[in-house]
Enzyme design. Structure first.
Site, short mmCIF file in Angstrom:
data_model
loop_
_atom_site.label_atom_id
_atom_site.label_comp_id
_atom_site.label_asym_id
_atom_site.label_seq_id
_atom_site.Cartn_x
_atom_site.Cartn_y
_atom_site.Cartn_z
N ASP A 260 -8.19 8.22 0.41
CA ASP A 260 -7.91 6.96 -0.11
C ASP A 260 -8.87 6.41 -1.33
O ASP A 260 -10.06 7.02 -1.08
CB ASP A 260 -7.46 5.92 0.59
N HIS B 281 -4.83 6.15 -5.98
CA HIS B 281 -5.65 6.11 -4.86
C HIS B 281 -6.66 7.02 -5.04
O HIS B 281 -7.46 7.49 -3.97
CB HIS B 281 -4.96 6.13 -3.34
N GLU C 294 1.99 3.82 -5.30
CA GLU C 294 1.05 2.79 -5.95
C GLU C 294 0.22 3.21 -7.06
O GLU C 294 -1.14 3.02 -7.22
CB GLU C 294 0.10 2.35 -5.00
N GLU D 255 -7.11 -1.06 6.81
CA GLU D 255 -8.16 -1.99 6.10
C GLU D 255 -9.00 -3.00 7.13
O GLU D 255 -9.92 -3.33 7.04
CB GLU D 255 -7.59 -2.62 4.93
C1 ACM Z 1 2.02 2.54 0.83
O1 ACM Z 1 1.98 1.51 1.74
N1 ACM Z 1 1.37 2.24 -0.14
C2 ACM Z 1 2.60 3.70 1.21
#
Ligand code: ACM
Length: 539
Positions: free
Chosen positions: A163, A235, A300, A444
């Protein structure tokens, strides 16, 4: 019912007991016997002709299925395959009592109640996703995660290996991935909406290819398949910190991200990126000894970088594609083709499905809710249910300042236990596309393995029940089951709330109840999935 969890298809108690002592013998087909021995390490079972446990292969039972019969004379396992024998032994372990979960057997023998269990899973994919990118977990913790998963008949360990905040695998061909992209100098410690404060503590780590081979083999022996995820094209900060040439603007300096949220860092979709990722996939697949599934992300993505690049826009036009969203789906479809040529099926987050046409065999993980899940199923994709509610376990179990820091709240054990991965309100053809369900441990706010335990269990027990047997109340069996987890040393969240030392406290690890409420999140995510432009948006 002996607090069996997940609940079996049937359990018929009988009168009598059998005394099973450590060092007892087991006989049967070697692969199945190996499954039984692996599930019951505390018994240190000997392989011998006639013994306490007799194992039979019964192909008619099907994959992962078994019967377990205990009489006053002995124990018989019949299984459809090695996994079925392994699960029969996991059920037997539950019948032995919590002491069977300790590393050392107590004095004497285990008294097993007589009866017959007949069992088979409802879904083939019963998973847990561990985000080792935001916070790295050493491989010893993954072994332990596999052990706890296996005790619940969970069978897919999805590793989110990259990520913005880190890359976690050795790459002999692209060594800057593990040398540069695998660590950051500091991590944000402030809450959303506050002036940013950083901890100034370096964080990082990666698995060597030998580690990955070992993790996969350890998991395989416990009927768990590792599903690696290389999340692209978004990401991408960590990848681009190491190899900016695969980004939209190679001249731009990008660092491994030291904060959370969505970054605009985006890989280029041009052929050199596909060649780079093909090499990385080949290294991964080599280490894992092949992988039936490889997750390629797709979530995202801020696609603005593609839209403003003349080279990428020209490439998009040359392919006859109208929008960056079309190109997003096309890029992921190309990677899925690369994987298919190497024997793996691609898995994607739902944005990839919303933005365009995928390979038909691509598995979709609908994280943004049930509406997009149903659309993916109706379009003929196999679907593994991963909706934020109730399967994002980075959300707190209670809206309470006693909780350790979580992204929001609340997702309870009962919410998970009530979840039906294949709702009866769907068309039968749609429900038939649901191949399973999986909980997510985005990290996180999960800095280490102790915090991971707290988030994962007992909600993971409820997910295991739902994926193995379907929704239903587990409250009457949970206390007995948690005694097993105590014996294993799992630091789960007690049903009554955190132990004093598990609380967030008054400092940076304290939870701010009410800041992010799950119902509002789901409404927003649901609306986003209605638009093909949703690849641009984020949580
Ligand atoms: C995600 O929560 N971006 C898969």
């Amino acid at each position: 019912m002996s607090d069996l969890l997940p609940r079996p298809r049937s359990f018929e108690p009988a009168t009598g007991t059998f005394e099973l002592a450590p060092g007892a013998s087991v006989s049967g087909p070697p692969a199945l016997v190996d499954g039984v021995r692996t599930a019951l390490p505390v018994l240190d079972l000997r392989v011998a002709g006639e013994g306490a446990i007799t194992v039979r292969h019964e192909p008619g039972l099907g994959a992962e299925s078994y019967t377990l019969t205990v009489t006053g004379d002995g124990i018989t396992v019949a299984a459809g395959d090695r996994a079925g024998a392994f699960y029969a032994a996991q059920t037997l372990r539950q019948l032995l009592g919590p002491a069977a979960y300790r590393a050392v057997a107590p004095e004497g023998s285990f008294t097993v109640p007589a009866g017959r269990v007949s069992d088979a899973p409802r879904f083939g994919w019963r998973g847990a996703m561990v985000d080792v990118a935001r916070h790295f977990l050493p491989k010893r913790e993954l072994f332990r995660m596999v052990d706890v998963m296996a005790a619940h008949k969970l069978n897919r360990l999805h590793l989110h290996l990259v990520d913005d905040q880190g890359w976690r695998v050795e790459s002999p061909a692209f060594p800057r991935l593990h040398e540069v992209a695998s660590h950051r100098p500091r991590t944000i410690a402030s809450h959303y909406g506050e002036e940013p404060v950083f901890d100034e503590v370096p964080h990082g780590g990666h698995y060597t290819l030998a580690d990955l081979a070992e993790i996969a083999a350890y998991a395989r022996a416990r009927a768990v398949t590792v599903v690696p995820e290389i999340d692209v094209p978004g990401h991408a900060s960590a990848i681009l910190a190491a190899y900016p040439e695969y980004g939209v603007n190679p001249a731009q300096e990008i660092a491994v991200l030291d904060r959370w949220g969505i970054s605009p860092a985006l890989l280029s979709p041009l052929p050199p990126t596909v060649e780079f990722l093909t090499t990385v996939f080949e290294e991964l697949l080599g280490a894992l000894g092949g992988a039936p599934y490889v997750h390629i992300g797709g979530d995202e993505c801020v696609l603005d970088g593609w839209a403003v690049s003349a080279e990428i826009t020209a490439y998009q036009a040359s392919l006859g594609l109208g929008t960056p969203g079309d190109l997003h789906a096309w890029f992921l479809r190309g990677l899925a083709d690369v994987l298919a040529e190497r024997g793996s099926r691609a898995v994607v987050w739902d944005e990839a499905f919303v933005s365009g046409t995928l390979r038909q065999d691509t598995v979709v993980m609908p994280w943004r809710g049930m509406a997009v899940a149903r659309r993916a199923a109706a379009a003929g994709h196999d679907v593994v249910m991963t909706p934020v509610f109730p399967l994002y376990f980075d959300y707190a179990e209670a809206a309470s300042a006693d909780e350790p820091l979580a992204i929001g709240e609340a997702i309870t054990v009962d919410d998970v236990a009530a979840f039906d991965p294949a709702p009866g309100s769907w068309e039968p053809a749609e429900s038939a596309r649901v191949i399973g369900a999986q909980f997510q441990l985005w990290s996180e706010r999960i800095p280490d393995a102790r915090a991971l335990d707290y988030r994962a269990w007992p909600r993971g027990c409820a997910l295991a029940e739902v994926a193995w047997a379907g929704p239903g109340p587990i409250g009457d069996r949970l206390p007995g089951h948690l005694a097993r987890l105590d014996a294993m040393g799992v630091e789960y969240r007690p049903l009554a709330g955190p132990h004093p030392w598990q609380r967030g406290g008054a400092g940076r690890r304290g939870h701010r109840p009410g800041a992010v409420e799950i119902g509002a999140v789901m409404d927003r995510l649901d609306r986003m999935t209605l638009s093909a432009d949703s690849t641009h948006s984020s949580l």
